[in-house]
Motif scaffolding. Structure first.
Motif, short mmCIF file in Angstrom:
data_model
loop_
_atom_site.label_atom_id
_atom_site.label_comp_id
_atom_site.label_asym_id
_atom_site.label_seq_id
_atom_site.Cartn_x
_atom_site.Cartn_y
_atom_site.Cartn_z
N HIS A 72 0.83 -1.21 0.00
CA HIS A 72 0.00 0.00 0.00
C HIS A 72 0.87 1.27 0.00
O HIS A 72 0.61 2.20 -0.77
N LEU A 75 2.48 1.82 -3.42
CA LEU A 75 1.49 2.29 -4.40
C LEU A 75 1.16 3.76 -4.18
O LEU A 75 0.97 4.51 -5.14
N ARG A 76 1.13 4.19 -2.94
CA ARG A 76 0.86 5.62 -2.66
C ARG A 76 2.03 6.50 -3.10
O ARG A 76 1.83 7.64 -3.47
N PRO A 82 -5.92 8.37 -6.39
CA PRO A 82 -6.48 7.20 -5.69
C PRO A 82 -6.93 6.09 -6.63
O PRO A 82 -6.87 4.91 -6.25
N GLN A 85 -3.79 4.20 -7.09
CA GLN A 85 -3.31 3.69 -5.80
C GLN A 85 -4.09 2.44 -5.39
O GLN A 85 -3.51 1.49 -4.88
N TYR A 86 -5.39 2.47 -5.62
CA TYR A 86 -6.23 1.36 -5.19
C TYR A 86 -6.62 0.42 -6.32
O TYR A 86 -7.04 -0.70 -6.08
#
Length: 131
Positions: A72, A75-76, A82, A85-86
């Motif tokens: 996580h 990815l950020r 977002p 990121q998600y």
């Protein structure tokens, strides 16, 4: 890599369970994927979702949480928006390691080595190594 270890106070480590469950929701993980990623059964998952503080923090669970939190975090760093990121873990990837598969396809095997390798490859991209 963020190390979530047994030396953390129980409430901090258990807070990590709640955090990783929230992240997996944002990754649109199915119940089956959550169970595989955490290495737990359905009833245990339901218990942890209802009361993250009830989590039994085995070394295996702590290691899995550590990898998931680190994935996580990478990815950020890699993506500003977002959606990426998600959503990145669901996107097919042409990197030789992923071989056209979405990273979640590899992660959902439930193998600890899958968590390690996906994190390692994403971290290499962050470092500009493109492993």
């Amino acid at each position: 890599m963020i190390a979530v270890t047994q030396t953390l106070p129980a409430n901090a480590a258990q807070a990590a369970v709640g955090t990783v469950l929230n992240i997996m929701d944002k990754w649109a993980c199915s119940e089956k994927e959550k169970m595989a990623l955490l290495g737990i059964g359905r009833s245990t998952l339901h218990k942890y979702q209802a009361a993250p503080a009830s989590a039994r923090l085995s070394p295996d669970l702590l290691e899995r949480i550590s990898y998931l939190l680190n994935i996580h975090a990478v990815l950020r760093i890699l993506f500003e928006n977002p959606e990426n990121q998600y959503g990145f873990l669901r996107m097919p990837n042409k990197n030789s390691f992923f071989n056209g598969k979405a990273p979640m396809e590899i992660l959902s095997s439930g193998l600890m080595s899958a968590l390690y390798e996906v994190h390692r490859h994403l971290d290499a991209v962050r470092d500009g190594q493109f492993a």
